[in-house]
Design a protein around this motif. Sequence first.
Motif, PDB file in Angstrom:
ATOM      1  N   ALA A 140       1.193  -1.431  -0.480  1.00  0.00           N
ATOM      2  CA  ALA A 140      -0.271   0.278  -0.064  1.00  0.00           C
ATOM      3  C   ALA A 140       0.810   1.543  -0.195  1.00  0.00           C
ATOM      4  CB  ALA A 140      -1.242   0.082   1.156  1.00  0.00           C
ATOM      5  N   ILE A 141       0.944   2.166  -0.766  1.00  0.00           N
ATOM      6  CA  ILE A 141       1.349   3.466  -1.201  1.00  0.00           C
ATOM      7  C   ILE A 141       0.665   4.595   0.019  1.00  0.00           C
ATOM      8  CG2 ILE A 141       1.804   5.265  -2.146  1.00  0.00           C
ATOM      9  CD1 ILE A 141       1.332   3.742  -4.967  1.00  0.00           C
ATOM     10  N   ALA A 142       1.567   4.618   0.534  1.00  0.00           N
ATOM     11  CA  ALA A 142       1.163   5.028   1.885  1.00  0.00           C
ATOM     12  C   ALA A 142       0.806   6.957   2.453  1.00  0.00           C
ATOM     13  CB  ALA A 142       2.348   5.457   3.397  1.00  0.00           C
ATOM     14  N   LEU A 143       0.826   7.297   1.427  1.00  0.00           N
ATOM     15  CA  LEU A 143       0.497   9.234   1.450  1.00  0.00           C
ATOM     16  C   LEU A 143       0.055   9.205  -0.006  1.00  0.00           C
ATOM     17  CD1 LEU A 143      -0.442  11.160   3.701  1.00  0.00           C
ATOM     18  CD2 LEU A 143       1.606  11.947   2.958  1.00  0.00           C
ATOM     19  N   THR A 144      -0.984   8.998  -0.694  1.00  0.00           N
ATOM     20  CA  THR A 144      -1.508   9.654  -1.905  1.00  0.00           C
ATOM     21  C   THR A 144      -2.587  11.228  -1.959  1.00  0.00           C
ATOM     22  OG1 THR A 144      -3.560   7.519  -1.275  1.00  0.00           O
ATOM     23  CG2 THR A 144      -1.413   6.981  -3.048  1.00  0.00           C
ATOM     24  N   ARG A 145      -3.222  10.874  -2.838  1.00  0.00           N
ATOM     25  CA  ARG A 145      -4.146  12.121  -3.232  1.00  0.00           C
ATOM     26  C   ARG A 145      -5.514  11.820  -2.363  1.00  0.00           C
ATOM     27  NH1 ARG A 145      -3.652  15.325  -8.362  1.00  0.00           N
ATOM     28  NH2 ARG A 145      -1.287  16.429  -8.181  1.00  0.00           N
ATOM     29  N   GLY A 146      -5.536  10.025  -2.962  1.00  0.00           N
ATOM     30  CA  GLY A 146      -6.626   9.492  -2.707  1.00  0.00           C
ATOM     31  C   GLY A 146      -6.940   8.682  -1.347  1.00  0.00           C
ATOM     32  N   GLY A 147      -6.540   9.406  -0.538  1.00  0.00           N
ATOM     33  CA  GLY A 147      -7.051   8.459   0.993  1.00  0.00           C
ATOM     34  C   GLY A 147      -8.047   8.705   2.207  1.00  0.00           C
ATOM     35  N   GLY A 148      -8.314   9.636   1.582  1.00  0.00           N
ATOM     36  CA  GLY A 148      -9.111  11.208   3.030  1.00  0.00           C
ATOM     37  C   GLY A 148     -10.505  10.054   2.924  1.00  0.00           C
ATOM     38  N   ARG A 149     -11.399  10.141   3.445  1.00  0.00           N
ATOM     39  CA  ARG A 149     -12.125   9.614   4.453  1.00  0.00           C
ATOM     40  C   ARG A 149     -12.986  10.576   4.839  1.00  0.00           C
ATOM     41  NH1 ARG A 149     -11.202   6.695   0.778  1.00  0.00           N
ATOM     42  NH2 ARG A 149     -10.236   4.757   0.657  1.00  0.00           N
ATOM     43  N   VAL A 150     -14.709  10.593   4.599  1.00  0.00           N
ATOM     44  CA  VAL A 150     -16.266  11.683   4.953  1.00  0.00           C
ATOM     45  C   VAL A 150     -15.072  11.117   6.762  1.00  0.00           C
ATOM     46  CG1 VAL A 150     -18.633  11.902   5.429  1.00  0.00           C
ATOM     47  CG2 VAL A 150     -17.142  11.148   3.429  1.00  0.00           C
ATOM     48  N   GLY A 151     -15.487  13.024   7.305  1.00  0.00           N
ATOM     49  CA  GLY A 151     -15.410  13.120   8.754  1.00  0.00           C
ATOM     50  C   GLY A 151     -13.504  13.060   8.774  1.00  0.00           C
ATOM     51  N   ASP A 152     -13.155  13.451   7.999  1.00  0.00           N
ATOM     52  CA  ASP A 152     -11.540  13.889   8.110  1.00  0.00           C
ATOM     53  C   ASP A 152     -11.028  15.276   8.266  1.00  0.00           C
ATOM     54  OD1 ASP A 152     -10.579  10.653   8.005  1.00  0.00           O
ATOM     55  OD2 ASP A 152      -9.392  11.293   6.272  1.00  0.00           O
ATOM     56  N   ASP A 153     -10.384  15.884   9.315  1.00  0.00           N
ATOM     57  CA  ASP A 153     -10.277  16.649   9.252  1.00  0.00           C
ATOM     58  C   ASP A 153      -9.022  17.634   8.269  1.00  0.00           C
ATOM     59  OD1 ASP A 153     -10.955  17.858  11.504  1.00  0.00           O
ATOM     60  OD2 ASP A 153      -9.829  16.850  13.311  1.00  0.00           O
ATOM     61  N   VAL A 154      -8.863  18.397   7.767  1.00  0.00           N
ATOM     62  CA  VAL A 154      -7.967  18.981   6.561  1.00  0.00           C
ATOM     63  C   VAL A 154      -7.621  20.145   6.717  1.00  0.00           C
ATOM     64  CG1 VAL A 154      -8.293  20.343   4.422  1.00  0.00           C
ATOM     65  CG2 VAL A 154     -10.128  18.199   4.256  1.00  0.00           C
ATOM     66  N   TYR A 155      -6.135  19.539   7.394  1.00  0.00           N
ATOM     67  CA  TYR A 155      -4.942  20.619   7.717  1.00  0.00           C
ATOM     68  C   TYR A 155      -3.971  21.566   6.267  1.00  0.00           C
ATOM     69  CZ  TYR A 155      -5.546  18.454  11.870  1.00  0.00           C
ATOM     70  OH  TYR A 155      -5.535  17.042  12.725  1.00  0.00           O
ATOM     71  N   HIS A 224      -8.652  18.622  -6.183  1.00  0.00           N
ATOM     72  CA  HIS A 224      -8.225  17.291  -6.849  1.00  0.00           C
ATOM     73  C   HIS A 224      -7.819  16.185  -5.844  1.00  0.00           C
ATOM     74  CE1 HIS A 224      -7.246  19.605 -10.667  1.00  0.00           C
ATOM     75  NE2 HIS A 224      -6.053  19.928  -9.708  1.00  0.00           N
ATOM     76  N   LEU A 225      -8.331  16.158  -4.164  1.00  0.00           N
ATOM     77  CA  LEU A 225      -7.998  15.962  -3.614  1.00  0.00           C
ATOM     78  C   LEU A 225      -8.818  15.377  -2.944  1.00  0.00           C
ATOM     79  CD1 LEU A 225      -5.573  15.833   0.405  1.00  0.00           C
ATOM     80  CD2 LEU A 225      -7.792  14.903   0.099  1.00  0.00           C
ATOM     81  N   CYS A 226      -9.793  15.711  -3.192  1.00  0.00           N
ATOM     82  CA  CYS A 226     -11.280  15.477  -2.712  1.00  0.00           C
ATOM     83  C   CYS A 226     -11.961  14.340  -3.654  1.00  0.00           C
ATOM     84  CB  CYS A 226     -12.369  16.834  -2.499  1.00  0.00           C
ATOM     85  SG  CYS A 226     -12.098  17.176  -1.077  1.00  0.00           S
ATOM     86  N   ASP A 227     -11.382  15.073  -4.694  1.00  0.00           N
ATOM     87  CA  ASP A 227     -11.864  14.232  -6.613  1.00  0.00           C
ATOM     88  C   ASP A 227     -11.215  12.501  -6.477  1.00  0.00           C
ATOM     89  OD1 ASP A 227     -13.432  16.048  -7.860  1.00  0.00           O
ATOM     90  OD2 ASP A 227     -11.531  16.575  -8.815  1.00  0.00           O
ATOM     91  N   ASN A 302     -18.159  18.198  -3.095  1.00  0.00           N
ATOM     92  CA  ASN A 302     -17.934  19.677  -3.837  1.00  0.00           C
ATOM     93  C   ASN A 302     -16.877  20.496  -2.346  1.00  0.00           C
ATOM     94  OD1 ASN A 302     -18.656  21.937  -5.279  1.00  0.00           O
ATOM     95  ND2 ASN A 302     -19.725  22.839  -4.143  1.00  0.00           N
ATOM     96  N   VAL A 303     -15.936  21.123  -2.907  1.00  0.00           N
ATOM     97  CA  VAL A 303     -15.361  22.514  -1.784  1.00  0.00           C
ATOM     98  C   VAL A 303     -16.398  23.549  -1.435  1.00  0.00           C
ATOM     99  CG1 VAL A 303     -13.043  23.016  -1.099  1.00  0.00           C
ATOM    100  CG2 VAL A 303     -13.201  20.836  -2.380  1.00  0.00           C
ATOM    101  N   ALA A 304     -17.111  23.696  -0.099  1.00  0.00           N
ATOM    102  CA  ALA A 304     -17.637  24.539  -0.063  1.00  0.00           C
ATOM    103  C   ALA A 304     -17.048  25.424   0.804  1.00  0.00           C
ATOM    104  CB  ALA A 304     -19.133  23.754   0.646  1.00  0.00           C
ATOM    105  N   TRP A 305     -17.039  26.522   1.062  1.00  0.00           N
ATOM    106  CA  TRP A 305     -16.501  27.551   1.541  1.00  0.00           C
ATOM    107  C   TRP A 305     -17.444  28.353   2.536  1.00  0.00           C
ATOM    108  CZ3 TRP A 305     -11.204  27.498   0.731  1.00  0.00           C
ATOM    109  CH2 TRP A 305     -10.364  26.650  -0.288  1.00  0.00           C
ATOM    110  N   ARG A 306     -16.603  28.381   3.846  1.00  0.00           N
ATOM    111  CA  ARG A 306     -17.597  29.366   4.524  1.00  0.00           C
ATOM    112  C   ARG A 306     -17.086  30.439   5.173  1.00  0.00           C
ATOM    113  NH1 ARG A 306     -21.934  26.592   5.553  1.00  0.00           N
ATOM    114  NH2 ARG A 306     -22.846  27.381   7.691  1.00  0.00           N
ATOM    115  N   ARG A 307     -17.587  31.846   5.777  1.00  0.00           N
ATOM    116  CA  ARG A 307     -16.945  32.178   5.840  1.00  0.00           C
ATOM    117  C   ARG A 307     -17.799  33.517   7.416  1.00  0.00           C
ATOM    118  NH1 ARG A 307     -15.872  37.979   5.378  1.00  0.00           N
ATOM    119  NH2 ARG A 307     -13.042  38.035   5.342  1.00  0.00           N
ATOM    120  N   ALA A 308     -17.167  33.727   8.431  1.00  0.00           N
ATOM    121  CA  ALA A 308     -18.622  34.125   9.322  1.00  0.00           C
ATOM    122  C   ALA A 308     -20.111  33.176   9.382  1.00  0.00           C
ATOM    123  CB  ALA A 308     -18.507  36.094   8.978  1.00  0.00           C
ATOM    124  N   GLY A 309     -19.714  31.854   9.109  1.00  0.00           N
ATOM    125  CA  GLY A 309     -21.000  31.180   9.834  1.00  0.00           C
ATOM    126  C   GLY A 309     -21.572  31.099   8.291  1.00  0.00           C
TER     127      GLY A 309
END
Length: 323
Positions: A140-155, A224-227, A302-309
């Motif tokens: 398994a390749i440790a770090l790719t764009r494709g390993g993210g899961r719903v609920g993960d934090d984005v840093y 790209h990471l999300c896709d 989708n990447v959704a952006w929020r500002r001041a709620g």
Amino acid sequence: MNEFEIIARYFTRPTDDRDVLLGVGDDAAVLGTTGPIAVAVDTLVAGVHFPDGTGPDSIAHRALAVNLSDLAAMGARPRWFTLALTLPDADPAWLEAFAAGLFALADRYGVSLVGGDLTRGPLTVSIQVIGTMSGMGAGAIALTRGGGRVGDDVYVTGTLGDAAAGLAVLTGRYGEDAATGAAREALAARFLRPEPRVGAGLALVGVATAAIDVSDGLAADLGHLCDASGCGAEIDVENLPLSAEIEAVCPIDAAESHAIAGGDDYELCFTAPPSEADRVAAAIEQGGIGARRIGRLVEGRNVAWRRAGKAFTPPDRGYVHFR
Ligand code: ADP
Ligand code: MG
């Protein structure tokens, strides 16, 4: 100076890397290594990727740095590189400065130049890097764009938007202002001499679920990471890490727009489950650059952006060739 004199004088240097079985000088380099390797190539074209008149040391630094950044995003350890250089003419002062900028960065990350190509034409710098990878269990390749899961934090590491603001400074958009002279210089340096997050990438292996380096702007690269991960994301614009310099030079909406869509940051955007927050903090500590949580992965694409709620529409998408 002919082609071979240039190669011998500026691009042939001894290496103490014993895995370089054959470096510059033969028909191909020969590298001795076992295990998986990561390979990346990036080309910089004068007038496209950097303004005409950019110093040769900065061009060289940038050309290598953007490639090291790609390996950082894979959690690979950079080891070797090749250089394909197209020059309009052979100016010794230019070559001297270019080589100085190149090897200063190469030495800092312990990467050896093992070969290349030299041609005459419009100024173009192509660098290919090769790195080794560890931490691969069961293929398994440790770090790719494709390993993210719903609920993960984005840093994201470091700060965003500085390079885009720096390019705007270099092209005269923010004018002259004595009060912000040092800040404008620092921003320009972020564009000209990006620092690849190699240490952070290595430290995040086995901790982050996915990673990408931010080269075309957070909006584009997080997309790209999300896709690749089959997720969407929700990002809080107030959480985007902005430097004191960008806040000094740019109005806040411009700073945010550079951070969202500007590009050329070469920071790492990565994800990890909230349960791993402590390990992320430890890895980031070890990686030598700060990171901030900016949002999380959600259902959808989708990447959704929020500002001041409130929902927020970012100004522009990232840089795309052949739009
Ligand atoms: P060939 O014709 O066999 O492809 P070249 O004449 O292009 O070889 O190059 C001769 C040697 O110099 C090769 O080992 C090549 O990798 C190396 N080389 C050429 N250009 C560069 C460069 N800009 N930087 C480092 N090595 C180079
Ligand atoms: Mg040959």
